[in-house]
Scaffold this active site. Structure first.
Site, mmCIF file in Angstrom:
data_model
loop_
_atom_site.group_PDB
_atom_site.id
_atom_site.type_symbol
_atom_site.label_atom_id
_atom_site.label_comp_id
_atom_site.label_asym_id
_atom_site.label_seq_id
_atom_site.Cartn_x
_atom_site.Cartn_y
_atom_site.Cartn_z
ATOM 1 C CG LEU A 127 8.193 2.452 7.402
ATOM 2 C CD1 LEU A 127 8.612 3.541 8.398
ATOM 3 C CD2 LEU A 127 7.160 1.541 8.069
ATOM 4 C CD GLU A 131 18.964 -2.871 6.219
ATOM 5 O OE1 GLU A 131 19.886 -3.709 6.303
ATOM 6 O OE2 GLU A 131 18.958 -1.774 6.806
ATOM 7 C CB ALA A 134 17.361 -7.115 7.911
ATOM 8 C CB THR A 162 5.039 0.436 -0.572
ATOM 9 O OG1 THR A 162 5.000 -0.970 -0.367
ATOM 10 C CG2 THR A 162 3.796 0.872 -1.343
ATOM 11 C CD GLU A 244 2.982 -2.339 7.944
ATOM 12 O OE1 GLU A 244 3.795 -2.158 8.864
ATOM 13 O OE2 GLU A 244 3.305 -2.702 6.797
ATOM 14 N NE ARG A 270 -20.217 -19.236 -17.916
ATOM 15 C CZ ARG A 270 -19.879 -19.168 -19.186
ATOM 16 N NH1 ARG A 270 -20.185 -18.098 -19.894
ATOM 17 N NH2 ARG A 270 -19.242 -20.152 -19.756
ATOM 18 C CD GLN A 281 -25.930 -29.815 -2.172
ATOM 19 O OE1 GLN A 281 -25.312 -30.825 -2.483
ATOM 20 N NE2 GLN A 281 -26.939 -29.849 -1.337
HETATM 21 C C1 LIG Z 1 4.964 -5.728 -2.373
HETATM 22 C C2 LIG Z 1 5.709 -5.531 -1.100
HETATM 23 C C3 LIG Z 1 5.676 -4.282 -0.482
HETATM 24 C C4 LIG Z 1 6.425 -4.065 0.688
HETATM 25 N N1 LIG Z 1 6.459 -2.799 1.241
HETATM 26 C C5 LIG Z 1 7.331 -2.560 2.260
HETATM 27 C C6 LIG Z 1 7.528 -1.210 2.743
HETATM 28 O O1 LIG Z 1 6.871 -0.254 2.292
HETATM 29 N N2 LIG Z 1 8.442 -0.995 3.709
HETATM 30 C C7 LIG Z 1 9.197 -2.015 4.246
HETATM 31 O O2 LIG Z 1 10.022 -1.756 5.117
HETATM 32 N N3 LIG Z 1 9.017 -3.307 3.822
HETATM 33 C C8 LIG Z 1 8.117 -3.597 2.845
HETATM 34 N N4 LIG Z 1 7.949 -4.887 2.391
HETATM 35 C C9 LIG Z 1 8.738 -5.957 2.989
HETATM 36 C C10 LIG Z 1 7.955 -6.966 3.800
HETATM 37 O O3 LIG Z 1 7.571 -6.416 5.024
HETATM 38 C C11 LIG Z 1 8.858 -8.215 3.942
HETATM 39 O O4 LIG Z 1 8.933 -8.816 2.675
HETATM 40 C C12 LIG Z 1 8.338 -9.184 4.961
HETATM 41 O O5 LIG Z 1 8.441 -8.654 6.256
HETATM 42 C C13 LIG Z 1 9.115 -10.523 4.928
HETATM 43 O O6 LIG Z 1 10.486 -10.310 4.962
HETATM 44 P P1 LIG Z 1 11.434 -11.010 3.863
HETATM 45 O O7 LIG Z 1 10.860 -10.759 2.529
HETATM 46 O O8 LIG Z 1 12.834 -10.564 4.095
HETATM 47 O O9 LIG Z 1 11.337 -12.555 4.148
HETATM 48 P P2 LIG Z 1 12.212 -13.392 5.195
HETATM 49 O O10 LIG Z 1 12.232 -12.691 6.489
HETATM 50 O O11 LIG Z 1 13.514 -13.733 4.579
HETATM 51 O O12 LIG Z 1 11.321 -14.694 5.325
HETATM 52 C C14 LIG Z 1 11.286 -15.712 4.322
HETATM 53 C C15 LIG Z 1 10.277 -16.763 4.771
HETATM 54 O O13 LIG Z 1 10.712 -17.340 6.012
HETATM 55 C C16 LIG Z 1 9.716 -17.182 6.998
HETATM 56 N N5 LIG Z 1 10.345 -16.959 8.306
HETATM 57 C C17 LIG Z 1 11.190 -15.976 8.676
HETATM 58 N N6 LIG Z 1 11.504 -16.077 9.961
HETATM 59 C C18 LIG Z 1 10.835 -17.157 10.449
HETATM 60 C C19 LIG Z 1 10.731 -17.791 11.720
HETATM 61 N N7 LIG Z 1 11.354 -17.297 12.786
HETATM 62 N N8 LIG Z 1 9.957 -18.882 11.825
HETATM 63 C C20 LIG Z 1 9.281 -19.395 10.762
HETATM 64 N N9 LIG Z 1 9.340 -18.833 9.532
HETATM 65 C C21 LIG Z 1 10.100 -17.715 9.373
HETATM 66 C C22 LIG Z 1 8.895 -15.982 6.554
HETATM 67 O O14 LIG Z 1 7.603 -16.009 7.127
HETATM 68 C C23 LIG Z 1 8.878 -16.177 5.059
HETATM 69 O O15 LIG Z 1 7.894 -17.118 4.706
HETATM 70 C C24 LIG Z 1 7.168 -5.132 1.253
HETATM 71 C C25 LIG Z 1 7.161 -6.392 0.646
HETATM 72 C C26 LIG Z 1 6.464 -6.594 -0.519
HETATM 73 C C27 LIG Z 1 6.534 -7.957 -1.151
#
Ligand SMILES: Cc1cc2nc3c(=O)[nH]c(=O)nc-3n(C[C@H](O)[C@H](O)[C@H](O)COP(=O)(O)OP(=O)(O)OC[C@H]3O[C@@H](n4cnc5c(N)ncnc54)[C@H](O)[C@@H]3O)c2cc1C
Length: 381
Positions: A127, A131, A134, A162, A244, A270, A281
């Site tokens: 899936l 980006e 995004a 993934t 999910e 251990r 404790q």
């Molecule tokens: C190992 C792995 C597997 C993944 N697999 C998939 C996949 O199969 N398909 C797919 O589409 N995606 C996948 N992802 C992506 C994942 O869903 C995103 O990394 C996740 O949604 C966060 O987006 P970002 O990394 O862009 O972080 P960002 O959106 O840039 O966020 C950065 C930080 O800011 C915080 N933040 C953002 N907006 C706000 C807000 N409004 N208020 C407060 N805090 C905020 C976030 O919580 C985070 O701590 C995967 C990610 C990883 C690491």
């Protein structure tokens, strides 16, 4: 301690026994090697399909087992016990997030072309939503699909996907209208082929899975690969999230239980200062707190699951389950590592891997902060 009023019937529990036995024989003995090799073999998919495990919730007419989400829930919990977050993630991405939109929103022809071979394990799915620009802010995705003769031409980049290297098809969120925001997002099923290139990413945990960046360069996608209604992809994204997140909560519950059992056994065996660790404790109380946390996570998750299966739309309950379990799981793994002392820091011990693997939970599938934003809305704040 027996699980809290389980939503599972005796038949579901029989399935659990057979799934656990199968995974313990076929997957668990290889988990450590796959993590070291940073890859689990593609052949695992047909192997699981042979047991019906890639189609538990799908109708028999597509080669599925005609079961329900409770059957699938058992697989989520049991996969977490294999001890390789990466292997569970790769299988989970295929079963829990890539194929459900095709089942729910796909045409009959799409189901025959993608769902049927996915259930057979001969085509692997991914899936692709996230980006580079995004993630949490899904509405700002920029991968664009432009109309072409007989279909679409796709340009853009996805990241952290993934199964991003091995996937034969990618259920991809794209922008199909210049209109920004939630409108103008659609889904295309993109076959691996000309113009599609993947680059594997190195990461903290989930080593056996191939998390990748996928670039689309002038990729032609036939018109019949549009999944669901044009410009209404956001609904598909939202629909997918509930299962999910529940699947992630179930995985955490399975992993926490196993980690607790193993750590309690370690603390009984251990010795330090003339008695077992569990005889001190501080350690005993820590183990009690961890058992309480694991039990609370299981209760909240099973409640959300029960409501989901009953056809409610338990957005708050699922979101709370995801929020609670992912952080609690990471904290539990860290505490288990601490109880193992120096051994816990060593690659050869399961807990070193479990602690790294659990760190993804509060980020993936919608971060803790996003779960709190959703709950802020559902709670009327
Ligand atoms: C190992 C792995 C597997 C993944 N697999 C998939 C996949 O199969 N398909 C797919 O589409 N995606 C996948 N992802 C992506 C994942 O869903 C995103 O990394 C996740 O949604 C966060 O987006 P970002 O990394 O862009 O972080 P960002 O959106 O840039 O966020 C950065 C930080 O800011 C915080 N933040 C953002 N907006 C706000 C807000 N409004 N208020 C407060 N805090 C905020 C976030 O919580 C985070 O701590 C995967 C990610 C990883 C690491």
């Amino acid at each position: 301690m027996s699980p809290p009023t389980p939503p599972f019937s005796e038949e579901h529990e029989q399935l659990r026994d057979s799934v656990r036995g199968f995974l313990e024989r076929e997957l668990t003995p290889h988990a450590q090697r796959w993590e070291e090799e940073e890859w689990f073999p593609d052949e695992i998919f047909p192997l699981l399909a042979g047991q019906g495990l890639l189609g538990l919730k799908y109708p028999a007419e597509y080669g599925g087992q005609g079961g329900d989400y409770l059957h699938e829930a058992i697989l989520c919990e049991e996969l977490a016990r294999v001890g390789s977050g990466g292997t569970a993630a790769g299988i989970g991405a295929h079963v829990n997030i890539a194929t459900p939109p095709i089942w729910k929103f796909g045409t009959e022809e799409q189901k025959q072309r993608y769902l049927v071979p996915a259930i057979q394990g001969v085509k692997i799915g991914a899936l692709g939503i996230t980006e580079p620009g995004a993630g949490s802010d899904v509405a700002s995705l920029r991968t664009r699909a432009e109309r072409a003769d007989g279909g679409w031409v796709l340009n853009g980049e996805k990241t952290y996907i993934t199964n991003g290297v091995r996937a034969d098809f990618i259920v991809t969120a794209v922008r199909t209208s210049p209109e920004g925001g939630h409108h103008g997002t659609s889904f295309l099923i993109v076959d691996r082929g000309e113009g599609v290139s993947s680059a594997k990413l190195a990461k903290l945990g989930w080593h056996a899975s191939d998390t990748a960046t996928i670039a689309f360069e002038d990729v032609f996608v036939p018109g019949q690969n549009l999944l669901g209604p044009l410009n209404e992809g956001f609904k598909l994204i939202m629909a997918n999230f509930q299962w999910e997140r529940l699947a992630m909560a179930l995985g955490a519950v399975g992993a926490m239980q196993l980690a607790w059992e193993r750590t309690a056994a370690f603390a009984r065996e251990r010795h330090a200062f003339g008695r077992p660790l569990a005889g001190h404790q501080a350690i005993r109380h820590k183990l009690v707190d961890l058992a309480t946390s694991a039990y609370a996570c299981r209760c909240v998750t099973y409640d959300a699951l029960r409501r989901f299966v009953a056809g409610e739309e338990p957005v708050s309950e699922v979101t709370m389950a995801k929020l609670l379990t992912q952080r609690a799981s990471f904290e539990l793994m860290d505490a288990c590592l601490q109880i193992h002392g120096g051994a816990g820091y060593m690659r050869e011990y399961w807990v070193e891997r479990a602690a790294r693997d659990a760190r993804l939970g509060p980020i993936g599938g919608g971060s803790d902060e996003i779960m709190r934003e959703i709950l802020g809305r559902t709670l009327g704040l």
